[in-house]
Design a protein around this motif. Structure first.
Motif, PDB file in Angstrom:
ATOM      1  N   ILE A 104       0.880  -1.166   0.000  1.00 54.39           N
ATOM      2  CA  ILE A 104       0.000   0.000   0.000  1.00 54.39           C
ATOM      3  C   ILE A 104       0.911   1.207   0.000  1.00 54.39           C
ATOM      4  CG2 ILE A 104      -1.683   1.340   1.313  1.00 54.39           C
ATOM      5  CD1 ILE A 104      -2.830  -1.249   2.370  1.00 54.39           C
TER       6      ILE A 104
ATOM      7  N   TYR B 109      -6.796   8.867   1.523  1.00 52.16           N
ATOM      8  CA  TYR B 109      -7.704   7.717   1.600  1.00 52.16           C
ATOM      9  C   TYR B 109      -8.009   7.178   0.202  1.00 52.16           C
ATOM     10  CZ  TYR B 109     -11.790  10.536   0.277  1.00 52.16           C
ATOM     11  OH  TYR B 109     -12.691  11.325  -0.395  1.00 52.16           O
TER      12      TYR B 109
ATOM     13  N   ILE C 252      -5.008   5.098  -0.939  1.00 53.48           N
ATOM     14  CA  ILE C 252      -5.019   3.782  -0.301  1.00 53.48           C
ATOM     15  C   ILE C 252      -6.015   2.872  -1.010  1.00 53.48           C
ATOM     16  CG2 ILE C 252      -5.628   2.534   1.821  1.00 53.48           C
ATOM     17  CD1 ILE C 252      -4.556   5.051   3.350  1.00 53.48           C
TER      18      ILE C 252
ATOM     19  N   ALA D  45      -6.530  -1.517   9.910  1.00 51.34           N
ATOM     20  CA  ALA D  45      -6.381  -0.073   9.710  1.00 51.34           C
ATOM     21  C   ALA D  45      -5.254   0.462  10.581  1.00 51.34           C
ATOM     22  CB  ALA D  45      -7.695   0.633  10.008  1.00 51.34           C
TER      23      ALA D  45
ATOM     24  N   VAL E 285      -1.840  -0.407   8.898  1.00 49.21           N
ATOM     25  CA  VAL E 285      -1.585   0.438   7.733  1.00 49.21           C
ATOM     26  C   VAL E 285      -1.251   1.857   8.175  1.00 49.21           C
ATOM     27  CG1 VAL E 285      -2.574   1.430   5.632  1.00 49.21           C
ATOM     28  CG2 VAL E 285      -3.033  -0.957   6.218  1.00 49.21           C
ATOM     29  N   ALA E 286      -2.029   2.376   9.123  1.00 53.68           N
ATOM     30  CA  ALA E 286      -1.806   3.743   9.602  1.00 53.68           C
ATOM     31  C   ALA E 286      -0.418   3.886  10.220  1.00 53.68           C
ATOM     32  CB  ALA E 286      -2.885   4.123  10.610  1.00 53.68           C
TER      33      ALA E 286
ATOM     34  N   LEU F 176       2.293   3.721   7.440  1.00 53.29           N
ATOM     35  CA  LEU F 176       2.358   4.897   6.572  1.00 53.29           C
ATOM     36  C   LEU F 176       2.525   6.205   7.350  1.00 53.29           C
ATOM     37  CD1 LEU F 176      -0.464   4.012   3.999  1.00 53.29           C
ATOM     38  CD2 LEU F 176       2.006   3.910   3.632  1.00 53.29           C
TER      39      LEU F 176
ATOM     40  N   LYS G 244      -5.432   6.534  11.625  1.00 56.17           N
ATOM     41  CA  LYS G 244      -6.186   5.296  11.410  1.00 56.17           C
ATOM     42  C   LYS G 244      -7.521   5.553  10.719  1.00 56.17           C
ATOM     43  CE  LYS G 244      -8.601   2.800  14.668  1.00 56.17           C
ATOM     44  NZ  LYS G 244      -8.747   1.989  15.881  1.00 56.17           N
TER      45      LYS G 244
ATOM     46  N   THR H 212      -8.181   7.683   8.465  1.00 52.57           N
ATOM     47  CA  THR H 212      -7.959   7.860   7.023  1.00 52.57           C
ATOM     48  C   THR H 212      -8.022   6.493   6.334  1.00 52.57           C
ATOM     49  OG1 THR H 212      -6.579   9.796   7.444  1.00 52.57           O
ATOM     50  CG2 THR H 212      -6.331   8.726   5.290  1.00 52.57           C
ATOM     51  N   VAL H 213      -7.393   5.496   6.943  1.00 52.21           N
ATOM     52  CA  VAL H 213      -7.412   4.142   6.394  1.00 52.21           C
ATOM     53  C   VAL H 213      -8.836   3.587   6.444  1.00 52.21           C
ATOM     54  CG1 VAL H 213      -6.477   1.805   6.593  1.00 52.21           C
ATOM     55  CG2 VAL H 213      -5.027   3.784   7.133  1.00 52.21           C
TER      56      VAL H 213
ATOM     57  N   ALA I 232     -10.866   4.822   3.622  1.00 50.40           N
ATOM     58  CA  ALA I 232     -10.561   4.101   2.381  1.00 50.40           C
ATOM     59  C   ALA I 232     -11.269   2.754   2.372  1.00 50.40           C
ATOM     60  CB  ALA I 232      -9.053   3.913   2.244  1.00 50.40           C
ATOM     61  N   TYR I 233     -11.176   2.022   3.467  1.00 50.00           N
ATOM     62  CA  TYR I 233     -11.810   0.709   3.561  1.00 50.00           C
ATOM     63  C   TYR I 233     -13.329   0.829   3.431  1.00 50.00           C
ATOM     64  CZ  TYR I 233      -7.485  -1.705   5.068  1.00 50.00           C
ATOM     65  OH  TYR I 233      -6.235  -2.266   5.136  1.00 50.00           O
TER      66      TYR I 233
END
Length: 173
Positions: free
Chosen positions: A3, A14, A17, A39, A42-43, A46, A50, A52-53, A56-57
């Motif tokens: 990612i 977002y 991602i 999340a 990933v957060a 990057l 969290k 923001t992830v 995206a999800y």
């Protein structure tokens, strides 16, 4: 699964991602039943929030690509198989157009409308540029490695049914 984000890109993080997940599904790097990294993971990887992830999800859930359940995480749906099939069909279309001498912008213009309703070019500009670049033989993963974007390679827990896949731990294919 890789990612990546480009903090200098005007596109919201977002969306970047979500684009990475879509690209992985279209390239069959993610298959139905695969679980996405949490999340939080990933957060942390990057260096972003969290939420923001999660945004995206949630967008991917709204599209039908991800099944998002509290306590169970994000799982790839059967739509991933259809995306991979569409990508192969699009690659074949791009090869045919190239053999006919049709330029990429002309081919992209075929997709610049939404059926009966014309779509603003700004609505389709970024996805078509990415898709066209990939169809022309320059893979998105090659673009990622040439850039100095923020990126994170997280192990993707897989569905036991898909553990026979040949996963590449370096994130390259």
């Amino acid at each position: 699964m890789l990612i990546w984000i480009d903090p200098a890109n005007e596109r919201p993080i977002y969306e970047q991602i979500a684009d990475s997940v879509r690209r992985s599904a279209a390239q069959a790097d993610l298959v139905p039943g695969d679980k996405l990294p949490t999340a939080s993971d990933v957060a942390t990887g990057l260096g972003i929030n969290k939420h923001t992830v999660l945004r995206a999800y949630q967008g991917l859930r709204d599209e039908g690509l991800v099944d998002l359940r509290r306590g169970r995480g994000a799982t790839i749906t059967p739509l991933a198989d259809e995306l991979a099939k569409l990508r192969k069909e699009a690659e074949a279309l791009a090869r045919r157009a190239s053999s006919l001498g049709i330029a990429q912008p002309t081919l992209a213009s075929l997709f610049a409308f939404g059926g009966d309703n014309e779509t603003e070019s700004a609505d389709v500009d970024t996805p078509l540029q990415v898709g066209t670049r990939e169809l022309a033989g320059t893979s998105a993963s090659a673009d990622v490695h040439e850039q100095t974007d923020s990126q994170v390679h997280l192990p993707t827990p897989t569905n036991p049914q898909t553990q026979t896949r040949n996963d590449n731990p370096e994130g390259t294919r």
